[in-house]
Design an enzyme around this catalytic site. Structure first.
Site, PDB file in Angstrom:
ATOM      1  N   CYS A  84       0.703  -1.408  -0.086  1.00 17.83           N
ATOM      2  CA  CYS A  84      -0.045   0.111   0.066  1.00 17.83           C
ATOM      3  C   CYS A  84       0.687   1.295   0.025  1.00 17.83           C
ATOM      4  CB  CYS A  84      -0.892   0.033   1.168  1.00 17.83           C
ATOM      5  SG  CYS A  84      -1.789  -1.306   1.226  1.00 17.83           S
ATOM      6  N   HIS A 334      -9.110   3.984  -1.631  1.00 16.77           N
ATOM      7  CA  HIS A 334      -7.781   3.606  -1.348  1.00 16.77           C
ATOM      8  C   HIS A 334      -7.442   2.661  -2.741  1.00 16.77           C
ATOM      9  CE1 HIS A 334      -4.189   1.907   0.240  1.00 16.77           C
ATOM     10  NE2 HIS A 334      -4.738   0.895   1.026  1.00 16.77           N
TER      11      HIS A 334
HETATM   12  C1  LIG Z   1     -15.537  -3.443   3.921  1.00 15.59           C
HETATM   13  C2  LIG Z   1     -15.632  -4.198   2.661  1.00 15.59           C
HETATM   14  C3  LIG Z   1     -15.262  -5.804   3.262  1.00 15.59           C
HETATM   15  C4  LIG Z   1     -16.936  -4.090   2.189  1.00 15.59           C
HETATM   16  O1  LIG Z   1     -17.034  -4.901   1.021  1.00 15.59           O
HETATM   17  P1  LIG Z   1     -18.422  -5.427   0.734  1.00 15.59           P
HETATM   18  O2  LIG Z   1     -19.106  -6.019   1.992  1.00 15.59           O
HETATM   19  O3  LIG Z   1     -18.290  -6.425  -0.622  1.00 15.59           O
HETATM   20  O4  LIG Z   1     -19.269  -4.178   0.245  1.00 15.59           O
HETATM   21  P2  LIG Z   1     -19.891  -3.819  -1.293  1.00 15.59           P
HETATM   22  O5  LIG Z   1     -18.939  -3.577  -2.188  1.00 15.59           O
HETATM   23  O6  LIG Z   1     -20.877  -5.031  -1.400  1.00 15.59           O
HETATM   24  O7  LIG Z   1     -20.684  -2.830  -0.783  1.00 15.59           O
HETATM   25  C5  LIG Z   1     -21.996  -2.678   0.013  1.00 15.59           C
HETATM   26  C6  LIG Z   1     -22.314  -1.423   0.505  1.00 15.59           C
HETATM   27  O8  LIG Z   1     -21.315  -0.936   1.404  1.00 15.59           O
HETATM   28  C7  LIG Z   1     -20.621   0.213   1.290  1.00 15.59           C
HETATM   29  N1  LIG Z   1     -19.375   0.034   1.584  1.00 15.59           N
HETATM   30  C8  LIG Z   1     -18.441  -0.890   0.886  1.00 15.59           C
HETATM   31  N2  LIG Z   1     -17.348  -0.685   1.626  1.00 15.59           N
HETATM   32  C9  LIG Z   1     -17.599   0.297   2.495  1.00 15.59           C
HETATM   33  C10 LIG Z   1     -16.743   0.834   3.241  1.00 15.59           C
HETATM   34  N3  LIG Z   1     -15.380   0.525   3.632  1.00 15.59           N
HETATM   35  N4  LIG Z   1     -16.995   1.799   3.905  1.00 15.59           N
HETATM   36  C11 LIG Z   1     -18.423   2.303   3.924  1.00 15.59           C
HETATM   37  N5  LIG Z   1     -19.240   1.769   3.102  1.00 15.59           N
HETATM   38  C12 LIG Z   1     -18.765   0.723   2.435  1.00 15.59           C
HETATM   39  C13 LIG Z   1     -21.034   0.345  -0.497  1.00 15.59           C
HETATM   40  O9  LIG Z   1     -21.053   1.905  -0.809  1.00 15.59           O
HETATM   41  C14 LIG Z   1     -22.528  -0.478  -0.594  1.00 15.59           C
HETATM   42  O10 LIG Z   1     -23.215   0.564  -0.233  1.00 15.59           O
HETATM   43  P3  LIG Z   1     -24.942   0.931  -0.745  1.00 15.59           P
HETATM   44  O11 LIG Z   1     -25.743  -0.566  -0.495  1.00 15.59           O
HETATM   45  O12 LIG Z   1     -25.630   1.806  -0.307  1.00 15.59           O
HETATM   46  O13 LIG Z   1     -24.542   0.793  -2.493  1.00 15.59           O
HETATM   47  C15 LIG Z   1     -14.388  -3.994   1.501  1.00 15.59           C
HETATM   48  O14 LIG Z   1     -14.768  -2.681   1.255  1.00 15.59           O
HETATM   49  C16 LIG Z   1     -13.046  -3.992   2.009  1.00 15.59           C
HETATM   50  O15 LIG Z   1     -12.254  -5.224   1.862  1.00 15.59           O
HETATM   51  N6  LIG Z   1     -12.332  -2.838   2.570  1.00 15.59           N
HETATM   52  C17 LIG Z   1     -11.033  -3.223   3.070  1.00 15.59           C
HETATM   53  C18 LIG Z   1      -9.876  -3.128   1.723  1.00 15.59           C
HETATM   54  C19 LIG Z   1      -8.484  -3.214   2.497  1.00 15.59           C
HETATM   55  O16 LIG Z   1      -8.037  -4.232   2.979  1.00 15.59           O
HETATM   56  N7  LIG Z   1      -7.472  -2.611   1.934  1.00 15.59           N
HETATM   57  C20 LIG Z   1      -6.397  -2.783   2.188  1.00 15.59           C
HETATM   58  C21 LIG Z   1      -5.848  -2.125   3.584  1.00 15.59           C
HETATM   59  S1  LIG Z   1      -4.466  -2.539   4.157  1.00 15.59           S
END
Ligand SMILES: CC(C)(COP(=O)(O)OP(=O)(O)OC[C@H]1O[C@@H](n2cnc3c(N)ncnc32)[C@H](O)[C@@H]1OP(=O)(O)O)[C@@H](O)C(=O)NCCC(=O)NCCS
Length: 386
Positions: A84, A334
């Protein structure tokens, strides 16, 4: 003393975008070149920050691939990867190249196209920045790593989910003021605390950064040439890079990242400033707890006080030290390889007074902090308005 100067910046919007990887790179690079008032023919070297193009877009050899599309014919093109922190490492390579005297004008781009995969596919690709055999093989993906950090922090300092939630609320609110942010959704403390979508206890969806596409770019030049390009020059006056223990379990403490402390110390010493001198900072909030720990490792708050500072509003716009006015990784988004360059773009806009509704008043010194993996790589850069 300036190491290098920023004469051009540009960025795509971050989000779930239709544009291809190359379209993102071309867009960000063209904006930065236009902002600097120069063309591709004026560039001496090109560095690209990218984490996992071979997984996300099935393409490797990405520096030459994108250099050719930008029109950088014959220019040395190098890809930099550090999980990252890939973007800020690319910025650092550009700084070192200019400081060496070898090049006068260098283009840096950070780019990632992540949404070609679904969430579980992205999680697997990101997990390659951990020790696959010792961590990932046992289910320790990044949300789980930072859940350990959060749990330990709560235990050690008596912090609660409110402290974590305060970071999410702040960064969502900041992103509302940033037209290029992925997430445009105001949230309240109550909404975050009642979120049923746990990712890795105690981290809910609102504690996690977003999976985004995007690209950001900067043109750096030798300090003595900067004013021939523009009046409102921003200098880079400090850069620190450090590596840390690769596995989260190899760290003595879970509530501090030694690589951040070391990189910060090096950058502050080089810039001859103290943490108190920083007016605005873009920090690596891959999870809400990561921002809290970073504010302590960077010396802004004492250990155990970062969460309290966030809850008291001291790190929001208008507070004593605005952190992540862009919305941060949490809400601006990100796109991994782009993040470190995008942080620099935001700080430069802040120091030039071009940040619009999210402008930090009279900002003169800005800091970026970019963490790779679970603290295996860290860079800290310090920017100053000339
Ligand atoms: C948090 C996470 C698991 C959510 O993924 P998901 O459950 O598949 O979510 P979806 O893409 O299906 O989105 C579902 C809803 O949640 C929202 N959403 C998704 N991620 C979100 C987040 N991080 N914060 C707030 N809302 C989020 C979407 O906008 C969507 O909203 P809507 O229903 O109003 O359209 C994913 O964003 C993730 O893995 N984030 C971390 C990434 C990471 O690890 N990066 C590296 C760091 S070292």
């Amino acid at each position: 003393m300036a190491l290098a100067s920023v004469i051009g910046v540009g960025s795509t919007r971050y989000g779930v975008l239709d544009s291809s990887f190359l379209e993102l790179v071309i867009d960000a690079a063209s904006q930065a070149l236009r902002d600097a008032g120069i063309g591709p023919e004026d560039i001496d070297a090109y560095y690209l920050g990218n984490f996992a193009g071979e997984n996300f877009i099935n393409q490797n050899h990405l520096a030459a691939y994108s250099a050719s599309a930008i029109g950088l014919n014959g220019v040395p093109a190098t890809r930099v990867e550090g999980a990252c922190a890939s973007g800020s490492l690319a910025v650092r390579e550009a700084i070192l190249a200019i400081k060496s005297g070898l090049y006068k004008r260098v283009l840096v781009v950070g780019a990632e196209k992540m949404t070609s995969l679904d969430t579980s596919g992205v999680t697997s690709v990101l997990a390659k920045a951990s020790n696959w055999e010792a961590e990932v093989g046992h289910g320790l993906t990044f949300p789980a790593v930072f859940a350990f950090v959060a749990r330990r922090y709560m235990h050690q300092y008596g912090a609660t989910r409110e402290h974590l939630a305060a970071v999410a609320v702040k960064n969502h609110n900041h992103a509302m003021l940033n037209p290029k942010a992925h997430m445009q959704k105001k949230i309240t403390l109550e909404e975050v605390l009642s979120c049923q979508h746990m990712v890795a206890e105690p981290l809910s969806r609102y504690d996690c950064s977003l999976i985004s596409d995007g690209a950001s770019a900067m043109v750096l030049c030798a300090p003595e040439l900067a004013e021939t390009h523009r009046k409102d020059v921003v200098d880079i006056v400090g850069t620190g890079q450090a590596s840390g223990r690769f596995e989260i379990f190899a760290n003595e403490l879970l509530t501090s990242f030694p690589a951040t402390r070391l990189a910060a110390k090096r950058a502050y010493t080089m810039a001859n400033i103290k943490p108190d001198d920083v007016d605005v900072a873009e920090l690596h909030d891959c999870f809400t707890i990561a921002e809290i720990v970073a504010t302590e490792d960077l010396g802004f708050f004492k250990p155990g006080e970062g969460g309290i500072a966030a809850l008291e509003g001291r790190t929001r716009l208008g507070g004593e030290l605005p952190i992540n006015p862009s919305g941060g990784l949490k809400a601006k988004g990100h796109p991994v390889g782009s993040t470190g360059v995008g942080q620099g773009v935001e700080v430069v806009c802040q120091l030039r007074g071009e940040a619009g509704l999210r402008q930090v008043k009279n900002a003169e010194i800005g800091l970026t902090h970019n963490l790779g993996g679970a603290g295996g790589t860290c860079t800290v850069h310090i920017y100053k308005r000339r």
